[in-house]
Structure formats: structure tokens, C-alpha cells
Design an enzyme around this catalytic site. Structure first.
Site, PDB file in Angstrom:
ATOM      1  N   HIS A   1       0.850  -1.187   0.000  1.00 28.53           N
ATOM      2  CA  HIS A   1       0.000   0.000   0.000  1.00 28.53           C
ATOM      3  C   HIS A   1       0.887   1.239   0.000  1.00 28.53           C
ATOM      4  CE1 HIS A   1       1.050   0.155   4.232  1.00 28.53           C
ATOM      5  NE2 HIS A   1       0.479  -1.026   4.449  1.00 28.53           N
TER       6      HIS A   1
ATOM      7  N   HIS B 213       4.090   1.254   2.180  1.00 24.18           N
ATOM      8  CA  HIS B 213       5.235   0.570   1.564  1.00 24.18           C
ATOM      9  C   HIS B 213       5.820   1.407   0.421  1.00 24.18           C
ATOM     10  CE1 HIS B 213       2.729  -2.911   3.079  1.00 24.18           C
ATOM     11  NE2 HIS B 213       3.884  -3.156   3.656  1.00 24.18           N
TER      12      HIS B 213
ATOM     13  N   LYS C  12      -2.118   3.264   7.496  1.00 23.54           N
ATOM     14  CA  LYS C  12      -2.134   2.289   6.407  1.00 23.54           C
ATOM     15  C   LYS C  12      -1.661   0.927   6.910  1.00 23.54           C
ATOM     16  CE  LYS C  12      -3.044   4.809   2.595  1.00 23.54           C
ATOM     17  NZ  LYS C  12      -4.022   4.461   1.544  1.00 23.54           N
TER      18      LYS C  12
ATOM     19  N   SER D 283      -1.912  -3.501   5.600  1.00 23.98           N
ATOM     20  CA  SER D 283      -2.470  -4.532   4.718  1.00 23.98           C
ATOM     21  C   SER D 283      -3.702  -5.171   5.353  1.00 23.98           C
ATOM     22  CB  SER D 283      -1.410  -5.598   4.421  1.00 23.98           C
ATOM     23  OG  SER D 283      -0.295  -5.037   3.763  1.00 23.98           O
ATOM     24  N   ARG D 284      -3.759  -5.197   6.683  1.00 17.37           N
ATOM     25  CA  ARG D 284      -4.879  -5.817   7.381  1.00 17.37           C
ATOM     26  C   ARG D 284      -6.137  -4.951   7.355  1.00 17.37           C
ATOM     27  NH1 ARG D 284      -0.500  -8.001  10.706  1.00 17.37           N
ATOM     28  NH2 ARG D 284      -0.660 -10.289  10.701  1.00 17.37           N
TER      29      ARG D 284
END
Length: 292
Positions: A45, A48, A195, A197-198
Site C-alpha cells: 500500500h 510501503h 495504512k 495490509s490488514r
């Protein structure tokens, strides 16, 4: 006269074998290039992306590891369901300036008869370490293997995972890795949610409710800026705000010394204010640092 900005174009290579990654890195080093590494578990996202862009600015070549590391997941955690999309990741990596993606299978990284462990004492006992006892041992093992494979000059980690960043810095110092560890600021959604990923696990209702994490930290920071120096009061302010959201279940609220990660009662120097909260079934973390 209109100024035309030419975008830098990057060639990107994706490899799955350790030998392939090592051979590419050795070639670049023979050519005199500096190497930056961004370790990730994929499903990338904007957070990263910010790490990759910074690595690209500060190094000649950038490698991104995309590896869902099984050793850092405990029983009943989300190893199997952790989101994965390597094609999507590859596009983001290329746009952000990466040159190499190392995307190994677990069987490539871990031998069946492996018996070596890497543990960092002290810093891993509280915060997330208290709730996830195998997590940081797995992180340290996986990251140390990546460091040995890629041998970067610099490695980039997000400050959202503040405890992980502190642990990695300590491991690098203790084991004499010749690597500079670079911490990068938290990247947030438009409404303040950090932010992660989960975040994809959240339903629409849960996504709205998750904003309470950042809102509670904003209130805590305001109190600190106004002169509050009792850690218990800061924790109460956060707890009260989180308690106003019916979908939020507090895992922990901690005020700790920024260096030792040990709890403090009176705020007299640099501190980390860290929280972990379940929104529905999804565990989210957030934090900020404050210097008294």
C-alpha cells in the site's frame, strides 16, 4: 514556457530463488552500486510505497522482499488468510522505483532441519511481544536471513511498527550487521487511519469505526502538548475515547520509554504512546512519539 518533467523509468526483476537474488546483488555491487532493501509481507500500500521511494532516493538500486514469513505468526493467527497479490505488488514496486523483487516460497527460506533461532531480549517482552510471544523471534529470524541474502547498505522500516523497528535496530547493533536501519513516518488514510495490509479485513462499518484509533491518539497528544505528564492520565484519555466506539476492543494501551520500551509513570523524556485495538476480529496498531 512550460516545464516538462521527465519521469524516471525503472526495469524491475522478480526472482524466487536465493541464488538468483544473490547473483543480482553481487553484480550490482561489482558495478559499485549501493543497495537499499525494503522488507515486506506483500499486499503493498502507500505506506510501503513511501519506503520504496525513499530507498530509491538514497540508494542506486532497491530490492523489495515480498515474503509472508510463517515464523512470525502464532497459532490461530492469520497466516493462511493474509492478503497476497504479487502482480499488484510488482506494479507498485516498479512505479515507486524498485529494481528487484525477492519473492521466495517458505521452503526456499526455511530448511526442514533448521534449528537456529534469533531472539532479542528485553525489547520484545512488552507491547505486542506480550500478546504475540513467537512474533518477534520470527521477525528477527526472517529479517536476519534477508539481510544475509541481500546484504543491503540500508534497510527501510515503517514507524507504525514501532516495536519492530526498535527490535531490528537492536539486533543489527548486537550482531554487527553492517546495515543502516532507516525508520520512516507512518502513512495514513484520508481520515487518519494508519495504512495497513490488514485494513482490507475490515467491513465498511468496521472501517468507519477504525478511525477511533487515531482520534484517541490525537486527544492524547493534545493533552501532552497542554502539559499533562502523568502516563496514567494519558492512558485514561485514550481508553475513554476508544470505549466510545462499540466495535472497538482494547488489546493494550501503553506509555513507554522510547528507547527501552519500558512503561513509565511520569513523562520526563522521549516516550512512545502505543495502542493495539481489535475492530471486530481485526487487530490494528498505532502509535506516536513525544519528547517532553
Amino acid at each position: 514556457m512550460e516545464t516538462v518533467v521527465l519521469k524516471k523509468h525503472y526495469n524491475i526483476k522478480r526472482v524466487q530463488r536465493i541464488t538468483e537474488a544473490r547473483n543480482q546483488i553481487k553484480k550490482w555491487k561489482r558495478e559499485g552500486f549501493t543497495i537499499g532493501l525494503v522488507p515486506t509481507m506483500g499486499f503493498l500500500h502507500e505506506g510501503h510505497e513511501s519506503l520504496i521511494k525513499r530507498a530509491s532516493e538514497e540508494n542506486d538500486k532497491v530490492g523489495v522482499s515480498v515474503f509472508v514469513n510463517p515464523t512470525q505468526f502464532g497459532k490461530n493467527e492469520d497466516l493462511g488468510s493474509y492478503p497476497r497479490d504479487i502482480k499488484r505488488d510488482e506494479i507498485l514496486c516498479k512505479q515507486a522505483g524498485a529494481n528487484l523483487i525477492f519473492n521466495p516460497e517458505p521452503s526456499e527460506m526455511y530448511y526442514k532441519d533448521a534449528s537456529t533461532v534469533v531472539n532479542v531480549g528485553g525489547l520484545t517482552e512488552g507491547l505486542c511481544g506480550a500478546k504475540r510471544p513467537v512474533h518477534f523471534g520470527g521477525v528477527c529470524l526472517g529479517v536476519s536471513k534477508l539481510f544475509n541474502i541481500v546484504t543491503p547498505d540500508r534497510a527501510y522500516f515503517g514507524e507504525k511498527d514501532a516495536q519492530q523497528l526498535a527490535v531490528i535496530k537492536k539486533m543489527v547493533k548486537d550482531l554487527n550487521f553492517d546495515i543502516e536501519i532507516v525508520g520512516c513516518p507512518i502513512v495514513r488514510e484520508f481520515d487518519g487511519l494508519a495504512k495497513s495490509s490488514r485494513n482490507t479485513y475490515l467491513s465498511l462499518e468496521e472501517r468507519k469505526a477504525a478511525c477511533v484509533l487515531n482520534k484517541s491518539l490525537i486527544l492524547a497528544r493534545k493533552a501532552l502538548n497542554s502539559g499533562e505528564r502523568k502516563a496514567a492520565r494519558i492512558k485514561d484519555i485514550i481508553s475513554e475515547k476508544l470505549g466510545s466506539e462499540i466495535l472497538a476492543k482494547i488489546d493494550y494501551i501503553e506509555v513507554v520509554d522510547s528507547l527501552t520500551l519500558k512503561p513509565v509513570e511520569n513523562i520526563e523524556s522521549s516516550i512512545l504512546v502505543a495502542i493495539a485495538v481489535y475492530i471486530g476480529e481485526t487487530r490494528l496498531i498505532d502509535n506516536f512519539t513525544f519528547k517532553a
